[in-house]
Design an enzyme around this catalytic site. Structure first.
Site: not given
Ligand code: AMP
Ligand code: MG
Length: 561
Positions: A232, A309
């Site tokens: 990205r 976030d």
């Molecule tokens: P999101 O709602 O997808 O933005 O993710 C919320 C949080 O979960 C963020 O801190 C992401 O970095 C973490 N996250 C989502 N998927 C993964 C993954 N496969 N491995 C590690 N962290 C994840």
């Molecule tokens: Mg996120």
């Protein structure tokens, strides 16, 4: 020209000869040969990891609470057999790279996480966030690793791998990403840019050659899926949550340091280090966020997970997860099955949620401003500005250039009509531009007929309501001084003809999962010109097919990615 080196030669050659850019670390000590393309130069000018406080622990993968720091140094995990599936030619240009660069092993190694750039120190950011309305504490880049900041043509690009392995912020997850979600992020972020919606970008999409276990619908049916990495790009990936985490820990010194850094680098008209500056900064974030959300409403984009976030401090659409596109115009629609009951992040609620998120950011900035009133005034102004900008935007969609208070009635009227019978938003507004001032209302209704999903459901009563609306609309068009043709041109610059409908992305995913990557490029190319008529691509100017109505991936998406 390409040269082949052993790993040792590669390191020596690069350290000796290449001034700007080279491979110097092979994560995980994998042995391999790399080819270098000497013409590939990136003008690296890191700031975030140079001036902001770092986590003193350097272990990449030990999950931990990271205090008093904006980031942790992290090494990407080298994939076992990376291969480039697609590259954005626009982003290559933005970075000053050529297509030849993109086909080099060097490019593949850097943007798959196999190797890192000489003189760089990759890192993951620490941030917190409100998830679905509740404070979730530290989150951070769980699977995003920032490689470097590159400046080209006076434009700064932070380059970030998504899915390149665990970080201190991965919590219970693996740090990887699957092909389906990576295709969705790559295509959608590039298409949003061409729609004129502020967004993070995507340079490249790589297969890792590794398998990743996922339970797509969280129903106990886990299975292996192909892993992928997207690179990205954005001026910065700082989020509301980066500020919130310091405020939540009452670490106001670092909160101020981060605010000053952000203002200095990304808000050039504002003076850092002063209360007035912080207030102005918040006002600018509020304006940018509002503009972004208005654009989402204009094109029918539903983000799906507007947690704080996932809110960019630069007002960019960020973190393409279970997003979707309105097909039938339905303010209650959300693509995110995790939010099925509450529908907090439904289409019609996005402007309100953005305000709620800004309120959380205001709370986070309050300690370094010391008074609430100016922040409250900005939040109040958001409401008024939203009403005005929303009407302006809808007026443009309707092709009404002249300001007229009566237009609110026309706008409300059409939203009510959309509720009576499933109407494809994109097709409706595109066809509305073909209505002529001399049309009879029944004729005008015929012109938008293709946008109705179930024409049989159009009872005489519903048709009459439409005809009444068209009576008013056509009468209103007579106030416009420009010709029908000029109005059509204006409308076609506001109402896209092609968007990444949910089923289109899913078709590209299904094909890719069986080894055919052609549709990824076809959609990428189509969506570079979403406002143009593309006669050879008329098949994509079509309503969602019935098979996609309830298909996983096409209308139902979870956060699993
Ligand atoms: P999101 O709602 O997808 O933005 O993710 C919320 C949080 O979960 C963020 O801190 C992401 O970095 C973490 N996250 C989502 N998927 C993964 C993954 N496969 N491995 C590690 N962290 C994840
Ligand atoms: Mg996120």
């Amino acid at each position: 020209m390409l040269y082949t080196y052993t790993m040792q030669e590669c390191i020596e050659t690069l350290q000796n000869k290449i001034n700007n850019l080279s491979i110097f670390v092979i994560p995980n000590n994998r042995e391999y040969k790399c080819k270098l393309n000497r013409s590939m130069k990136l003008n690296i000018q890191d700031t975030f990891n140079k001036v902001l406080p770092a986590d003193p622990l350097s272990d990449s993968t030990v999950r931990r609470e990271v205090k008093n720091a904006c980031f942790s140094h992290v090494q990407p995990t080298a994939p076992s057999a990376p291969s480039l599936l697609h590259v954005s030619t626009d982003m290559l240009n933005n970075l000053g790279l050529s297509e030849e660069d993109a086909s080099s092993d060097f490019f593949k190694n850097i943007f798959s996480g196999t190797a890192i750039l000489d003189g760089t120190a990759p890192y993951s950011m620490c941030y917190g966030g409100h998830q679905f309305g509740h404070w979730a504490g530290q989150l951070g880049d769980g699977r995003a690793i920032n490689l470097a900041e590159v400046v080209h043509n006076d434009q700064r690009w932070a380059l970030q791998l998504k899915g390149a392995g665990p970080t201190p912020y991965s919590r219970g997850a693996d740090g990887f990403a699957v092909l389906r979600s990576s295709i969705r992020e790559h295509l959608c972020s590039e298409s949003m840019f061409h729609l004129g919606v502020p967004t993070t970008r995507s340079l490249s999409l790589m297969l890792t050659g590794d398998q990743v276990m996922r339970d797509v619908m969280y129903d106990g049916n886990s299975a292996y899926e192909p892993g992928a990495v997207v690179c990205r790009a954005a001026e910065s990936f700082i989020r509301f949550g980066n500020f919130q985490i310091f405020a939540s820990r009452e670490d106001y010194d670092n909160l101020r340091v981060l605010a000053d850094y952000t203002i200095k680098h990304f808000f050039p008209g504002i003076t850092a280090g002063t209360k007035e500056g912080y207030v102005q900064f918040f006002k600018e974030v509020s304006n940018r966020t509002l503009k972004m959300v208005i654009d989402w409403q204009r094109v029918g984009f539903v983000h799906g997970v507007m947690n704080t976030d996932n809110m960019s401090i630069l007002g960019l659409t960020i973190d393409y997860g279970p997003y979707g596109w309105l097909e039938g115009y339905d303010p209650k629609w959300t693509p995110n099955t995790t939010d099925r009951n509450q529908r907090r992040y439904r289409y019609g609620n996005q402007p309100t949620v953005a305000l709620w998120n800004l309120f959380q950011l205001a709370n986070a900035l309050h300690p370094i401003i010391g008074e609430g009133k100016p922040l409250e005034e900005i939040l109040e102004a958001y409401k008024a500005d939203f009403s005005e900008l929303f009407v302006d935007m809808m007026r443009k969609k309707l092709g009404l250039a002249i300001d007229n208070r009566g237009d609110v009635e026309l706008i409300d009227g059409i939203v009510q009509l959309f509720a009576l019978s499933e109407t494809d938003m994109t097709i409706f507004f595109r066809l509305l531009s073909t209505v002529l001032k001399v049309d009879a209302s029944a004729n005008a209704l015929e012109r938008v007929h293709k946008s109705f999903y179930k024409p049989d459901e159009l009872t005489d009563d519903i048709k009459n309501q439409w005809i009444k609306w068209f009576d008013k609309y056509i009468e209103r068009l007579h106030d416009e001084t420009i010709s029908d043709v000029a109005r059509m041109e204006n409308m076609n610059r506001t109402n896209p003809k092609y968007v990444l409908r949910n089923y289109m992305a899913q078709l590209a995913i299904d094909a890719a999962e069986s080894g055919d990557y052609g549709l990824i490029d076809e959609l990428y190319t189509l969506l570079r010109n979403p406002y143009d008529d593309q006669p050879s691509q008329e098949k994509w100017f079509a309503k969602r097919p019935e098979w996609a109505r309830h298909k996983i991936g096409s209308s139902m998406l979870s956060c699993s990615s």
